[in-house]
Write a protein that holds these residues in place. Sequence first.
Motif, PDB file in Angstrom:
ATOM      1  N   ILE A 238       0.865  -1.202  -0.003  1.00 50.85           N
ATOM      2  CA  ILE A 238      -0.013  -0.067  -0.021  1.00 50.85           C
ATOM      3  C   ILE A 238       0.764   1.191   0.118  1.00 50.85           C
ATOM      4  CG2 ILE A 238      -2.050   1.259   1.133  1.00 50.85           C
ATOM      5  CD1 ILE A 238      -2.263  -1.431   2.593  1.00 50.85           C
ATOM      6  N   ILE A 239       0.827   2.187  -0.823  1.00 55.47           N
ATOM      7  CA  ILE A 239       1.312   3.389  -0.850  1.00 55.47           C
ATOM      8  C   ILE A 239       0.738   4.271  -0.045  1.00 55.47           C
ATOM      9  CG2 ILE A 239       2.229   5.248  -2.411  1.00 55.47           C
ATOM     10  CD1 ILE A 239       3.129   2.639  -3.324  1.00 55.47           C
ATOM     11  N   VAL A 240       1.534   4.875   0.900  1.00 57.05           N
ATOM     12  CA  VAL A 240       1.274   5.882   2.021  1.00 57.05           C
ATOM     13  C   VAL A 240       1.765   7.212   1.512  1.00 57.05           C
ATOM     14  CG1 VAL A 240       1.122   6.553   4.428  1.00 57.05           C
ATOM     15  CG2 VAL A 240       0.482   4.253   3.518  1.00 57.05           C
ATOM     16  N   PHE A 241       1.160   8.408   1.435  1.00 56.96           N
ATOM     17  CA  PHE A 241       1.809   9.437   1.110  1.00 56.96           C
ATOM     18  C   PHE A 241       1.067  10.604   1.633  1.00 56.96           C
ATOM     19  CE2 PHE A 241      -1.835   8.985  -1.521  1.00 56.96           C
ATOM     20  CZ  PHE A 241      -2.414  10.300  -1.803  1.00 56.96           C
ATOM     21  N   ASP A 242       1.884  11.935   2.004  1.00 57.15           N
ATOM     22  CA  ASP A 242       1.540  13.143   2.579  1.00 57.15           C
ATOM     23  C   ASP A 242       0.402  13.585   1.488  1.00 57.15           C
ATOM     24  OD1 ASP A 242       1.049  15.697   3.490  1.00 57.15           O
ATOM     25  OD2 ASP A 242       3.039  15.383   4.879  1.00 57.15           O
ATOM     26  N   ASN A 243      -0.849  14.082   1.890  1.00 58.38           N
ATOM     27  CA  ASN A 243      -1.779  14.644   1.105  1.00 58.38           C
ATOM     28  C   ASN A 243      -1.362  15.884   0.556  1.00 58.38           C
ATOM     29  OD1 ASN A 243      -2.085  15.970   3.391  1.00 58.38           O
ATOM     30  ND2 ASN A 243      -4.225  15.360   3.706  1.00 58.38           N
ATOM     31  N   SER A 244      -0.299  16.454   1.160  1.00 57.69           N
ATOM     32  CA  SER A 244       0.140  17.907   0.505  1.00 57.69           C
ATOM     33  C   SER A 244       1.020  17.563  -0.814  1.00 57.69           C
ATOM     34  CB  SER A 244       0.948  18.529   1.479  1.00 57.69           C
ATOM     35  OG  SER A 244       2.148  17.941   1.971  1.00 57.69           O
ATOM     36  N   LEU A 245       1.576  16.162  -0.907  1.00 56.29           N
ATOM     37  CA  LEU A 245       2.364  16.049  -1.966  1.00 56.29           C
ATOM     38  C   LEU A 245       2.003  16.412  -3.580  1.00 56.29           C
ATOM     39  CD1 LEU A 245       4.601  12.713  -2.270  1.00 56.29           C
ATOM     40  CD2 LEU A 245       3.196  13.395  -4.117  1.00 56.29           C
ATOM     41  N   LEU A 246       0.704  16.288  -3.650  1.00 59.91           N
ATOM     42  CA  LEU A 246       0.028  16.374  -4.959  1.00 59.91           C
ATOM     43  C   LEU A 246       0.024  17.874  -5.293  1.00 59.91           C
ATOM     44  CD1 LEU A 246      -2.832  13.692  -4.900  1.00 59.91           C
ATOM     45  CD2 LEU A 246      -0.453  13.541  -6.156  1.00 59.91           C
ATOM     46  N   LYS A 247       0.351  18.691  -4.406  1.00 57.65           N
ATOM     47  CA  LYS A 247       0.411  20.066  -4.733  1.00 57.65           C
ATOM     48  C   LYS A 247       1.450  20.412  -5.885  1.00 57.65           C
ATOM     49  CE  LYS A 247      -1.637  21.873  -0.419  1.00 57.65           C
ATOM     50  NZ  LYS A 247      -1.163  22.643   0.694  1.00 57.65           N
ATOM     51  N   GLY A 248       2.434  19.707  -5.805  1.00 56.14           N
ATOM     52  CA  GLY A 248       3.605  19.914  -6.786  1.00 56.14           C
ATOM     53  C   GLY A 248       3.589  19.001  -7.930  1.00 56.14           C
ATOM     54  N   SER A 339      10.973  15.040 -10.229  1.00 50.36           N
ATOM     55  CA  SER A 339       9.567  15.804 -10.097  1.00 50.36           C
ATOM     56  C   SER A 339       8.682  14.830  -9.263  1.00 50.36           C
ATOM     57  CB  SER A 339       8.872  15.959 -11.451  1.00 50.36           C
ATOM     58  OG  SER A 339       8.719  14.785 -12.301  1.00 50.36           O
ATOM     59  N   VAL A 340       7.423  15.446  -8.992  1.00 52.14           N
ATOM     60  CA  VAL A 340       6.642  14.706  -7.875  1.00 52.14           C
ATOM     61  C   VAL A 340       5.981  13.536  -8.782  1.00 52.14           C
ATOM     62  CG1 VAL A 340       4.517  14.754  -6.712  1.00 52.14           C
ATOM     63  CG2 VAL A 340       5.962  16.553  -6.366  1.00 52.14           C
ATOM     64  N   ASP A 341       5.581  13.871 -10.271  1.00 50.48           N
ATOM     65  CA  ASP A 341       4.856  12.754 -10.733  1.00 50.48           C
ATOM     66  C   ASP A 341       6.104  11.812 -11.301  1.00 50.48           C
ATOM     67  OD1 ASP A 341       3.995  15.448 -11.365  1.00 50.48           O
ATOM     68  OD2 ASP A 341       2.620  14.463 -13.168  1.00 50.48           O
ATOM     69  N   ASP A 342       7.308  12.070 -11.594  1.00 53.16           N
ATOM     70  CA  ASP A 342       8.270  10.791 -11.778  1.00 53.16           C
ATOM     71  C   ASP A 342       8.425  10.048 -10.464  1.00 53.16           C
ATOM     72  OD1 ASP A 342       8.532  11.472 -14.286  1.00 53.16           O
ATOM     73  OD2 ASP A 342      10.150  12.844 -14.197  1.00 53.16           O
ATOM     74  N   TRP A 343       8.401  10.744  -9.306  1.00 54.33           N
ATOM     75  CA  TRP A 343       8.800  10.128  -8.168  1.00 54.33           C
ATOM     76  C   TRP A 343       7.507   9.085  -7.821  1.00 54.33           C
ATOM     77  CZ3 TRP A 343       7.841  13.102  -2.761  1.00 54.33           C
ATOM     78  CH2 TRP A 343       8.158  12.393  -1.605  1.00 54.33           C
ATOM     79  N   VAL A 344       6.476   9.594  -7.857  1.00 51.65           N
ATOM     80  CA  VAL A 344       5.151   8.431  -7.570  1.00 51.65           C
ATOM     81  C   VAL A 344       5.260   7.558  -8.703  1.00 51.65           C
ATOM     82  CG1 VAL A 344       2.698   8.518  -7.499  1.00 51.65           C
ATOM     83  CG2 VAL A 344       3.916  10.345  -6.405  1.00 51.65           C
ATOM     84  N   LEU A 345       5.557   7.642  -9.894  1.00 50.74           N
ATOM     85  CA  LEU A 345       5.413   6.745 -11.009  1.00 50.74           C
ATOM     86  C   LEU A 345       6.560   5.853 -10.583  1.00 50.74           C
ATOM     87  CD1 LEU A 345       5.035   8.827 -14.243  1.00 50.74           C
ATOM     88  CD2 LEU A 345       3.354   7.388 -13.024  1.00 50.74           C
TER      89      LEU A 345
END
Length: 590
Positions: A238-248, A339-345
């Motif tokens: 399960i990926i757990v992330f800070d909900n403020s992460l997607l702002k970037g 970038s945030v996108d590349d990090w999550v991917l």
Amino acid sequence: MLPVFLVLSILILWQPWSGIEPALRGIKTGPDFAGGYRMVLELQSFRVTLQPTASGENVADDIAAAIETGLGAEAKLVSYDPSTGRMIFDVAGSLTGPMLQKALGDLATVVDISAHVEKGDLEKSISSLRSRVDPYELLEVRLRSFGDSSVIFESSEIDPNRARDLLGAQGRLEMFIDNQLVLSNSEVSGLMAPVAAEGVAYVPVSLTTSGTALLKQACSGKASHPIVIYLDRPSDAIIVFDNSLLKGAARLFYDENAREFYVTRETGLAVSTYYISVLAVPVSGEGISQEVKAHLLELISEKARVVLLGSSADYPSELIQWLSTYYRITTVPRREGESVDDWVLRACGVQSAPLITQTMAAGGVTGELTIPILGKTQAQALVKAQNFQRAVAHRLDFPIIFTQEVSLPPAFGSNIKESLLIAAGVALLLALALLYFAFSRVRVALVIIAFMFVDAVLTLAGISVLSLPLGLSTVSGLLFVVLSGLSQHVIITNELLKGVQTQEKVSIGWRSSRALSISYLASLTVILISISIALLGFGSIRVFAITTAAGMIIAVLLTRPVFARMMESVLSWTPQRTPPESAKPEQKQQ
């Protein structure tokens, strides 16, 4: 030609365009002299003891099938105890007790679970990992087993991020269309070496006949739909992330209902969207909501671990403590410039998402695919493509995770460079003294010492061009080349000395040709033996042999002929004596 090559070698090693101060910038230093890092990896394979509750002739087969269906992991019966009815299975996959029990249902009860990898399987995994990071066995990397299921990797020259990408993947390939699995490793028959063009890298992939048919069926009528390609999709996590992460984020969004990320991008006049098939839940800086906590508790029997985007220090300690009670925690820190996108991917294992073309949608699917891999630069894209190709081509039988990473000091201590310089200086002075004692000529001794330096510089340049690390094996090869050169130069000098003697009946030129013939024969023998060892050997032995062969070839082509001519000039030179002045007229008259 020798002066030109000598200057070029110094420039290659010094690289003054990167800094004026003297330093060996053009050569990589191995862990023996520079230190490095150590990574500990664990293969996810378990030996489980089960107490069957069902009876029947095929109960073992039923249990194995239930494990493979419920966990997606291969199960193999190891032993059966008729007196107790207990069965022991080896399960190649990530699991926990609750996950295993849910997969088994009423077939059996879990008695014990322990990490276990057969010795032969562990050695096979180490060989596959080595083929990824050091396919030609020329780098100063060390891989060895540790315990029953762990592997230790040590290096200094491979970028740690690349080492994590190469070593931390099982090599499990999956292709999804509309969030449905279409192809996996079993439908891939081969991968070719990546190529790069116009800022994009491409990995050619060959499909089996059945894989081609499956892809053709899945692509039918779906032009412009993405084919989402995963490498080691964390299906057990399960990926757990800070909900403020997607702002970037630029193209990445989160669907709270599906609890998945999705990507939206513009393709010409249309907009394409695809979901990432990995479960993800957000948390706030204050902690985790009761709703999310309840959801995570429901997943205990389905997921083995939690993947934190970032480090544990980025989250409240209470949250980390609560999660660690039920799940194994792994982290995916953000890399510099990522970038945030590349990090999550990257955390979700997404490698590429090419669109289905009109031709493919109309049934024009062939068994040859080309997977595009993007990067900030073409060089970065090519490295990512190479990592992807090597991981899939050398797939492991078990999932693998990192458990520890530490930095290492130099194997020979932090003052090894200073000690080597002092030892080299003392050796040169001793050699100079012995050469002067042997030949009683300062010029002769200085020329021989100077060519020792030339041999060393040219061989170091060869090491740099071949991208070999400067470690114990390369230093050993370098010393062999330099000392062999010293020996051959002494032989040539001694032969030439006979040619300058007045009673000698043959010319010094004949002596020079004879001495060079002896030197070439000896060098050719060393070169042939070194090439044979390089072809048949491995690891440090191969690096030593390549260093020796390269140094001796350079010496034969450049150093030895020039040394012979220079020493011939030195030995033939005699100081011109000024004749005494004739007697003065007054003295003659007297």
